[in-house]
Design an enzyme around this catalytic site. Structure first.
Site, PDB file in Angstrom:
ATOM      1  N   CYS A   1     -17.999  -7.182   2.161  1.00  0.00           N
ATOM      2  CA  CYS A   1     -19.048  -7.256   3.200  1.00  0.00           C
ATOM      3  C   CYS A   1     -19.106  -5.966   4.000  1.00  0.00           C
ATOM      4  CB  CYS A   1     -18.762  -8.424   4.143  1.00  0.00           C
ATOM      5  SG  CYS A   1     -18.988 -10.028   3.391  1.00  0.00           S
TER       6      CYS A   1
ATOM      7  N   THR B   1      14.398   4.352  10.101  1.00  0.00           N
ATOM      8  CA  THR B   1      15.363   3.271  10.288  1.00  0.00           C
ATOM      9  C   THR B   1      14.980   2.065   9.447  1.00  0.00           C
ATOM     10  OG1 THR B   1      15.806   3.992  12.547  1.00  0.00           O
ATOM     11  CG2 THR B   1      16.439   1.737  11.980  1.00  0.00           C
TER      12      THR B   1
ATOM     13  N   THR C   1       0.830  -1.212   0.000  1.00  0.00           N
ATOM     14  CA  THR C   1       0.000   0.000   0.000  1.00  0.00           C
ATOM     15  C   THR C   1       0.858   1.253   0.000  1.00  0.00           C
ATOM     16  OG1 THR C   1      -1.921  -1.042   1.058  1.00  0.00           O
ATOM     17  CG2 THR C   1      -1.669   1.334   1.354  1.00  0.00           C
TER      18      THR C   1
ATOM     19  N   GLN D   1       0.237  -9.630  -6.244  1.00  0.00           N
ATOM     20  CA  GLN D   1      -0.376 -10.953  -6.353  1.00  0.00           C
ATOM     21  C   GLN D   1       0.315 -11.842  -7.381  1.00  0.00           C
ATOM     22  OE1 GLN D   1      -2.642 -12.263  -4.502  1.00  0.00           O
ATOM     23  NE2 GLN D   1      -3.591 -10.556  -3.427  1.00  0.00           N
TER      24      GLN D   1
ATOM     25  N   SER E   1       5.025  -7.177  -2.649  1.00  0.00           N
ATOM     26  CA  SER E   1       4.740  -7.364  -1.229  1.00  0.00           C
ATOM     27  C   SER E   1       5.315  -8.688  -0.766  1.00  0.00           C
ATOM     28  CB  SER E   1       3.231  -7.353  -0.989  1.00  0.00           C
ATOM     29  OG  SER E   1       2.927  -7.785   0.328  1.00  0.00           O
ATOM     30  N   ALA E   2       6.080  -8.666   0.320  1.00  0.00           N
ATOM     31  CA  ALA E   2       6.637  -9.896   0.878  1.00  0.00           C
ATOM     32  C   ALA E   2       5.533 -10.792   1.434  1.00  0.00           C
ATOM     33  CB  ALA E   2       7.650  -9.570   1.978  1.00  0.00           C
TER      34      ALA E   2
END
Length: 405
Positions: free
Chosen positions: A326, A235, A71, A177, A197-198
């Site tokens: 939802c 950091t 993000t 993804q 993304s990890a």
């Protein structure tokens, strides 16, 4: 039995990844910005990890900015321009939220979820500064033709060069993804910026990165000590970077292993069995396996409520996601399914099932049996049968045809 089938949401950390990062929580805890020798050794380890990451992406470490997840990386990518942006209506919320804050165009996908080069060509204007297209969608699994889209962007760049137009044009892809099962070589994909993304490739959560081409000037969103080349102060997450490097290494190995084909076979087996059991079931996404994430199955049971199905399945120990978003008090069709034009009576009964590297045949068999019981239970509650639902769907189609006419 407990069966986890929501790997698109989160993956468990791989044992090798876990072990690679452990020393950096304890004996190798030093701040890499400190000047003493033991800290500088950590700096070297950090740099080596970024070099390994860069090699996997086919670039140099100077082009990698580590972030606290995808993000943040998406936000950083979208902030590099101030002019008009082109994206599409299937994107992750972290893209759409940024895009909606500026002048933009959202491309409409085909019924299978593809963004076509022709649509992009028509949407491009001389003022467009950024195109952001998700490499693979985490809800319906469509893999976008990034190379073909990149060619359209390159043609527009050439046109601008010939006409002495100076407006920049960059291409960003969120590959979060896709990274486990698709090539993420930035040169072959033709992207200027790419998010990873990890957490989606069996690494730690809240660890991401943004690949940035040398011709892109980022605008830092987090100011401070000037870490990450001044692009992301704070950091450095040494343990997370070490873990990400190992996770990417393992993902690259997995893409060329028999495990990837097994993942696809298991997904197809589930799809075949569930559509055999329920003729009314609707599969969303590409029909061609080459263009769909191998471990993802998006299946809808018309007139049923996915929310209820998920609760029933959870009680059986099977964990899946809904294809619908939802809200607290009601079901709401997801923006992805809405963009595809899927009717609400189908979308409200959508399940997203995502398999992982270690999903077993026994788990799949149990999950199929559980889904069969859950769907049949809901049909009985609503006085429906597979035949009745199929007849209703046929009537809906006829009504729709007359309405369109």
């Amino acid at each position: 039995m407990e069966v986890y089938l929501d790997y698109a949401a989160a993956t468990p950390m791989d044992k090798e990844v876990y072990e690679a990062q452990l020393p950096y929580f304890t004996q190798k805890f030093y701040n890499p910005s400190a000047s003493y020798c033991v800290a500088q050794k950590i700096r070297q380890d950090l740099n080596n990890a970024k070099t390994h990451i860069a090699q996997t992406l086919g670039t140099k470490s100077a082009s990698i900015v580590m972030t606290a997840g995808a993000t943040e990386a998406n936000n950083l990518a979208l902030a590099c321009v101030t002019g008009p942006v082109i994206s599409d209506s299937l994107e992750h919320d972290s893209i759409l939220a940024c895009v909606n804050q500026r002048e933009h165009t959202l491309l409409r996908p085909t019924k299978e979820g593809f963004i076509t080069p022709e649509n992009l060509q028509q949407a491009l204007t001389p003022q467009t500064q950024l195109v952001s297209i998700e490499y693979a969608n985490g809800e319906i699994g469509v893999i976008q033709p990034l190379r073909e889209l990149a060619k359209v962007i390159e043609q527009e760049r050439y046109r601008r060069l010939v006409h002495h137009e100076t407006t920049p044009l960059f291409f960003h892809a969120d590959a979060s993804q896709a990274a486990l099962t698709c090539s993420v070589n930035v040169s072959s994909l033709g992207v200027d910026l790419m998010t990873l993304s990890a957490a989606k490739i069996y690494g730690p959560k809240q660890v991401g990165l943004l690949y940035v081409s040398p011709n892109v000037a980022l605008k830092p969103q987090i100011l401070g000590g000037g870490q990450e080349g001044g692009m992301r102060s704070g950091t450095e997450n040494v343990a997370g970077t070490i873990a990400f490097a190992k996770a990417l290494e393992l993902a690259q190995q997995y893409r060329t292993s028999s495990g990837l084909q097994e993942l696809k076979r298991n997904r197809n087996f589930m799809q075949k069995q569930l559509t055999r059991l329920f003729k009314c079931a609707v599969i969303s996404g590409p029909r061609n396996d080459r263009h769909r994430l191998p471990g993802l199955l998006h299946i809808s049971f018309p007139y049923l409520e996915a929310r209820r199905l998920i609760i029933i399945l959870e009680n059986m120990g099977v964990y899946v996601a809904t294809g619908s978003a939802c809200a607290a008090s009601k079901m709401k069709i997801s923006h992805v399914l809405k963009a595809l034009g899927i009717p609400e009576y189908i979308a409200q009964g959508s399940l997203r099932i995502t398999l992982g590297k270690h999903t077993t045949q026994e788990e799949i068999t149990y999950a199929i049996s559980s889904i069969e019981k859950a769907v049949n239970s809901e049909m009985q509650r609503l006085n429906l049968t597979d035949k009745i639902i199929c007849e209703r769907m046929n009537n809906e189609s006829v009504t729709s045809l007359h309405t369109n006419a």
